[in-house]
Design a protein around this motif. Structure first.
Motif, PDB file in Angstrom:
ATOM      1  N   GLN A 138      13.125   0.784  -5.158  1.00  6.66           N
ATOM      2  CA  GLN A 138      13.196  -0.355  -4.469  1.00  6.66           C
ATOM      3  C   GLN A 138      13.658  -0.436  -3.478  1.00  6.66           C
ATOM      4  O   GLN A 138      13.667  -1.229  -2.287  1.00  6.66           O
ATOM      5  N   ILE A 139      15.470   0.693  -3.711  1.00  8.82           N
ATOM      6  CA  ILE A 139      15.313   0.658  -1.666  1.00  8.82           C
ATOM      7  C   ILE A 139      14.146   1.225  -0.392  1.00  8.82           C
ATOM      8  O   ILE A 139      14.525   0.591   0.447  1.00  8.82           O
ATOM      9  N   GLU A 140      12.943   2.007  -1.162  1.00  7.87           N
ATOM     10  CA  GLU A 140      12.553   2.368  -0.318  1.00  7.87           C
ATOM     11  C   GLU A 140      11.448   0.950  -0.425  1.00  7.87           C
ATOM     12  O   GLU A 140      10.977   1.934   0.941  1.00  7.87           O
ATOM     13  N   MET A 141      11.260   1.102  -0.725  1.00  2.84           N
ATOM     14  CA  MET A 141      10.390  -0.143  -0.819  1.00  2.84           C
ATOM     15  C   MET A 141      11.076  -1.536   0.293  1.00  2.84           C
ATOM     16  O   MET A 141      10.441  -2.171   0.837  1.00  2.84           O
ATOM     17  N   GLU A 142      12.243  -1.465  -0.168  1.00  2.00           N
ATOM     18  CA  GLU A 142      13.388  -2.903   1.392  1.00  2.00           C
ATOM     19  C   GLU A 142      13.159  -1.861   2.155  1.00  2.00           C
ATOM     20  O   GLU A 142      12.136  -3.298   2.988  1.00  2.00           O
ATOM     21  N   ARG A 143      13.253  -0.892   2.462  1.00  2.00           N
ATOM     22  CA  ARG A 143      12.873  -0.247   3.749  1.00  2.00           C
ATOM     23  C   ARG A 143      11.698  -0.544   4.300  1.00  2.00           C
ATOM     24  O   ARG A 143      11.323  -0.622   5.644  1.00  2.00           O
ATOM     25  N   VAL A 144      10.356  -0.125   3.600  1.00  2.00           N
ATOM     26  CA  VAL A 144       9.046  -0.213   3.678  1.00  2.00           C
ATOM     27  C   VAL A 144       8.856  -2.353   4.257  1.00  2.00           C
ATOM     28  O   VAL A 144       8.583  -1.813   4.828  1.00  2.00           O
ATOM     29  N   LEU A 145       9.598  -2.635   3.463  1.00  2.00           N
ATOM     30  CA  LEU A 145       8.900  -4.169   3.819  1.00  2.00           C
ATOM     31  C   LEU A 145      10.453  -4.435   4.892  1.00  2.00           C
ATOM     32  O   LEU A 145       9.101  -5.248   6.223  1.00  2.00           O
ATOM     33  N   ARG A 146      10.967  -4.128   4.924  1.00  2.00           N
ATOM     34  CA  ARG A 146      12.090  -4.026   5.946  1.00  2.00           C
ATOM     35  C   ARG A 146      11.250  -3.717   7.761  1.00  2.00           C
ATOM     36  O   ARG A 146      11.245  -4.623   8.450  1.00  2.00           O
ATOM     37  N   CYS A 147      10.671  -2.604   7.472  1.00  2.00           N
ATOM     38  CA  CYS A 147      10.042  -1.926   8.633  1.00  2.00           C
ATOM     39  C   CYS A 147       8.947  -2.814   9.306  1.00  2.00           C
ATOM     40  O   CYS A 147       8.056  -2.592  10.061  1.00  2.00           O
ATOM     41  N   GLN A 164       0.727  -1.047  -0.075  1.00  2.00           N
ATOM     42  CA  GLN A 164      -0.434  -0.026  -0.269  1.00  2.00           C
ATOM     43  C   GLN A 164       0.986   1.391  -0.417  1.00  2.00           C
ATOM     44  O   GLN A 164       0.342   2.448  -0.353  1.00  2.00           O
ATOM     45  N   ARG A 165       1.952   1.228   0.374  1.00  2.00           N
ATOM     46  CA  ARG A 165       3.200   2.253   0.478  1.00  2.00           C
ATOM     47  C   ARG A 165       3.863   2.893  -0.849  1.00  2.00           C
ATOM     48  O   ARG A 165       4.479   3.539  -0.525  1.00  2.00           O
ATOM     49  N   ILE A 166       3.569   2.113  -2.333  1.00  2.00           N
ATOM     50  CA  ILE A 166       4.038   2.188  -2.815  1.00  2.00           C
ATOM     51  C   ILE A 166       3.912   3.428  -3.339  1.00  2.00           C
ATOM     52  O   ILE A 166       4.594   4.100  -3.903  1.00  2.00           O
ATOM     53  N   PRO A 167       2.559   3.970  -3.770  1.00  2.00           N
ATOM     54  CA  PRO A 167       2.715   4.753  -4.573  1.00  2.00           C
ATOM     55  C   PRO A 167       3.048   6.383  -3.325  1.00  2.00           C
ATOM     56  O   PRO A 167       3.572   6.959  -4.425  1.00  2.00           O
ATOM     57  N   SER A 168       3.330   6.074  -2.067  1.00  2.00           N
ATOM     58  CA  SER A 168       4.038   6.992  -1.208  1.00  2.00           C
ATOM     59  C   SER A 168       5.575   7.287  -1.677  1.00  2.00           C
ATOM     60  O   SER A 168       5.656   8.508  -1.549  1.00  2.00           O
ATOM     61  N   VAL A 169       6.021   6.196  -2.086  1.00  2.00           N
ATOM     62  CA  VAL A 169       7.356   5.993  -2.257  1.00  2.00           C
ATOM     63  C   VAL A 169       7.759   6.481  -3.842  1.00  2.00           C
ATOM     64  O   VAL A 169       9.022   6.519  -3.547  1.00  2.00           O
ATOM     65  N   PHE A 170       6.652   5.916  -4.413  1.00  2.00           N
ATOM     66  CA  PHE A 170       7.199   6.582  -6.261  1.00  2.00           C
ATOM     67  C   PHE A 170       6.935   7.869  -6.327  1.00  2.00           C
ATOM     68  O   PHE A 170       6.854   9.457  -5.902  1.00  2.00           O
ATOM     69  N   GLU A 171       8.108   8.408  -7.083  1.00  2.00           N
ATOM     70  CA  GLU A 171       8.390   9.854  -7.398  1.00  2.00           C
ATOM     71  C   GLU A 171       8.703   9.433  -9.148  1.00  2.00           C
ATOM     72  O   GLU A 171       9.916   9.215  -9.287  1.00  2.00           O
ATOM     73  N   VAL A 172       8.484  10.201  -9.877  1.00  2.00           N
ATOM     74  CA  VAL A 172       8.381  10.503 -11.521  1.00  2.00           C
ATOM     75  C   VAL A 172      10.236  10.744 -11.741  1.00  2.00           C
ATOM     76  O   VAL A 172       9.927  11.641 -10.779  1.00  2.00           O
ATOM     77  N   GLY A 173      10.589  10.217 -12.328  1.00  2.00           N
ATOM     78  CA  GLY A 173      12.562  10.719 -12.422  1.00  2.00           C
ATOM     79  C   GLY A 173      13.324  10.262 -11.840  1.00  2.00           C
ATOM     80  O   GLY A 173      14.383  10.221 -11.579  1.00  2.00           O
ATOM     81  N   MET A 174      12.784   9.421 -10.319  1.00  2.00           N
ATOM     82  CA  MET A 174      13.874   8.182  -9.798  1.00  2.00           C
ATOM     83  C   MET A 174      14.119   6.916 -10.227  1.00  2.00           C
ATOM     84  O   MET A 174      13.113   6.699 -11.456  1.00  2.00           O
ATOM     85  N   THR A 175      15.394   6.624 -10.503  1.00  2.00           N
ATOM     86  CA  THR A 175      15.462   5.501 -10.875  1.00  2.00           C
ATOM     87  C   THR A 175      14.944   3.975  -9.900  1.00  2.00           C
ATOM     88  O   THR A 175      14.324   4.501  -8.542  1.00  2.00           O
ATOM     89  N   ASP A 176      14.496   3.170 -10.929  1.00  2.00           N
ATOM     90  CA  ASP A 176      13.645   2.350 -10.317  1.00  2.00           C
ATOM     91  C   ASP A 176      14.748   1.010  -8.991  1.00  2.00           C
ATOM     92  O   ASP A 176      14.370   1.041  -8.141  1.00  2.00           O
ATOM     93  N   VAL A 177      16.025   1.372  -8.896  1.00  2.00           N
ATOM     94  CA  VAL A 177      16.711   1.202  -8.022  1.00  2.00           C
ATOM     95  C   VAL A 177      16.799   1.846  -6.518  1.00  2.00           C
ATOM     96  O   VAL A 177      16.289   1.489  -5.150  1.00  2.00           O
ATOM     97  N   GLU A 178      16.118   3.260  -7.195  1.00  2.00           N
ATOM     98  CA  GLU A 178      16.177   4.219  -5.758  1.00  2.00           C
ATOM     99  C   GLU A 178      14.470   3.870  -5.176  1.00  2.00           C
ATOM    100  O   GLU A 178      14.775   3.940  -4.362  1.00  2.00           O
ATOM    101  N   GLN A 181      19.824  -1.515  12.223  1.00  2.00           N
ATOM    102  CA  GLN A 181      20.365  -2.262  11.202  1.00  2.00           C
ATOM    103  C   GLN A 181      19.366  -1.619   9.764  1.00  2.00           C
ATOM    104  O   GLN A 181      20.000  -1.834   8.405  1.00  2.00           O
ATOM    105  N   ILE A 182      18.106  -1.596   9.631  1.00  2.00           N
ATOM    106  CA  ILE A 182      17.842  -1.568   8.330  1.00  2.00           C
ATOM    107  C   ILE A 182      17.798  -0.007   8.080  1.00  2.00           C
ATOM    108  O   ILE A 182      18.175   0.364   6.493  1.00  2.00           O
ATOM    109  N   GLU A 183      17.700   0.707   9.206  1.00  2.00           N
ATOM    110  CA  GLU A 183      18.359   1.758   8.471  1.00  2.00           C
ATOM    111  C   GLU A 183      20.048   2.022   7.821  1.00  2.00           C
ATOM    112  O   GLU A 183      20.184   2.602   6.499  1.00  2.00           O
TER     113      GLU A 183
END
Lengths: 391, 391
Positions: A169-178, A153-167, B169-171
């Motif tokens: 992914q890294i934010e989603m990794e953090r969301v999942l881990r949190c 559900q946090r995908i839309p809030s993490v996304f910004e046009v112009g960011m890279t796919d890896v940027e 660790q997540i950070e």
């Protein structure tokens, strides 16, 4: 270190023992982390011996300090036979090892330690047993599915046009881990590797990968050539998100695709076809239906729509549209044209009919389902449409 | 997909071929991802055949589209012999396989496909060759070390008293990933697993793990019992940070410990002893010095200081104080009491003399060094003292 409670342990053990007796084995020596986790409920260094009848003996090398009536400590495999004898288990002669997983030299060492002329393959027994989940296992998958969906559900809030796919992914990794994702992505097969999932956009979705995943991607480095590669997330492309759902030691598998502004009609049509295939398979798959029939049903729908060129990849195609999930992400049954698997109640499967649209990206959805007598129950509820991340 | 440039490929190949000829083999069939990455510079699905003389043949199953003069495509192992013949390579009779890694059934399938009565173990050849890095490999490790150290500079800004070890660790995972860490943590051995590193504080540092790592920790779940477990980071405890240094396909290994306010003198002393051991080993280790001597030197210093009870764990102890690093985090040489390894120029080793202080946490440092003719060169420069994160 806490092992399975008695009732669940006995349930899994009795399933395995039925296969062990059917095959005429005296016992099964479990050795891989995934299968030790299955028979014990915890990963430890060592082995588990499941006899054809009677209680499992847990042969532990590490960690120290496990208190459990069926645990005995050993330092090396050469002590297994003595440990079995001390536990009142007759020296087995027809013994099954994990021959699909054990390194050759380790299997040979075990064979010598057990002093047997032939070793038998116990891997299929473990795969078959694991493919039909117990109610406790279903509950762990259900919990992973709920938490997996919550994170998405946090995908839309993490996304910004112009960011890279890896940027992204890294934010989603953090969301999942949190949210409690354990991080580790268990997958069977020595050559299968992935880090936390696969995020694809634009032309990168059409880059072939060495791995036997449904989708590809160049990756960030030749040492791990799969997934995001630094592609900028641009208007007119899609974004496919297929990330790690391991919250409970049992993994759900879930993909959602999005559009970044307007995308070609072809992408919209292919995405809708993926949803239609899910709906068709939800009607069709029942205990007794075959995995090959399910694959063929999907393939026929794709052929009717004239979308073969894009189905399960474009430059390179995957040979399956779904697979069992559980402790590992690639379990039985496998939904492939030549699969011999038959659906059974208690299977938990991920369906992933996906398409790669050159120049646009990947589309389609993946959801995880429990096979019940009355049909498929979705464990990863989440909106399915190709939502616009810019709105 | 880009393979190694010709010069580097030839250098690695000639090192391997010297071992192949010494062992009297006709050739070596490489099959694991880590070793394919070593011989090709990229991970692909398939095999590499390194003949005793002449050029390596890359036998690729996936991905499609690799353009390289030495690449041939195969669909299955049964086509290897024909592919060798077509490339002008005589059918080998004494062939080495990765018998320490290949699953038993896969090794048997390869043996049948190659139609040979006996297969030989090529794993030690690959380990030996990989343990002495080429200048290009050293450069990749040097780059990982610099980036690893840069990421660690952000430890104090990420830390807050009262957060949990897993929140910290997540950070740090995010910091590392944003700085270019590839995420994947390659480790040899089917039963070794870890997600992005190990962060330990307080009593959790004394929880035994099943894995053969230097340190333990309960972990977040019985399916991955190692590392952080939700411990709150409190005054009076230490925080040990040992996280993933894979930025280039080659991994540096680096641990730093910190204190949260004041900690007992025992923790300060043990940490200083770890630094002293590093300094002593930097003087002692030279090409020709043995890994066992290095271990014994460290152990003697610990005994002199009366700190044996805490060295390399407390409730459970690790049996080594260092190890080679490279494509994987557990390469040769191994610094253990019964190691037969002798240091050679070009080895890259991580030294990790560490201590567990019950009720406080783990202390000590780990750094990665290049072994040169004139001594050890540190690849992971970073302040070594037990700095106070509250100041």
């Amino acid at each position: 270190m806490k092992f399975l409670d008695k009732e669940e342990q006995q349930l899994r053990q009795s399933k395995l023992q039925q296969f062990i007796r059917e095959q005429g084995f005296d016992g099964l020596l479990v050795s891989s982390n995934a299968n030790l986790y299955y028979v014990a409920g915890a990963v430890y260094a060592g082995y588990a011996y499941v006899p054809a009848e009677g209680d499992t003996l847990y042969l532990v090398r590490r960690p120290v300090g496990i208190e459990h009536p069926q645990v005995v400590y050993i330092r090396k495999p050469e002590q297994i036979v003595d440990a079995l004898t001390a536990a009142g288990i007759a020296k087995p002669s027809r013994i099954a090892l994990e021959l699909d997983r054990l390194p050759y030299n380790m299997a040979k060492r075990l064979q010598a330690a057990l002093n047997v002329e032939t070793v038998f393959n116990g891997s299929p027994i473990l795969s078959q047993s694991r493919s039909v989940k117990t109610p406790c296992e279903v509950e762990l998958l259900r919990q992973s599915g709920i938490r997996h969906s919550n994170s998405y559900q946090r995908i839309p809030s993490v996304f910004e046009v112009g960011m890279t796919d890896v940027e992204f992914q890294i934010e989603m990794e953090r969301v999942l881990r949190c949210d409690g994702c354990l991080g580790i992505f268990r997958i069977s097969g020595e050559s299968m590797e992935l880090y936390m999932g696969n995020v694809l956009s634009g032309d990168n979705a059409d880059t072939p990968t060495p791995y036997d995943f449904a989708m590809g991607g160049e990756g960030l480095h030749t040492s791990l050539p799969v997934g995001c590669n630094g592609t900028v997330l641009r208007y007119g492309n899609t974004l496919m998100v297929d990330m790690n759902g391991n919250f409970t030691g049992y993994m759900t598998d879930m993909t959602r695709s999005f559009r970044i502004g307007d995308v070609p009609q072809l992408a919209l049509d292919a995405h809708q076809l993926s949803i239609d295939i899910h709906n068709r398979l939800r009607e069709a798959i029942r205990p007794g239906f075959t995995a090959a029939e399910a694959y063929n049903l999907a393939a026929a729908m794709v052929a009717d729509a004239g979308l073969d060129d894009y189905f399960m990849g474009h430059r390179q195609k995957a040979g399956f549209i779904g697979h069992g999930v559980g402790i590992e992400v690639n379990e039985l049954p496998v939904l492939a044209p030549r699969s011999k698997d038959v659906f059974r109640a208690g299977n938990v499967i991920a369906l992933e009919p996906k398409f790669v649209i050159p120049g646009v990206g990947a589309v389609g959805i993946e959801s995880t389902y429990l096979v019940t007598e009355s049909g498929l129950e979705c464990l990863t509820e989440f909106p399915e449409e190709l939502a616009d991340l810019c709105q």
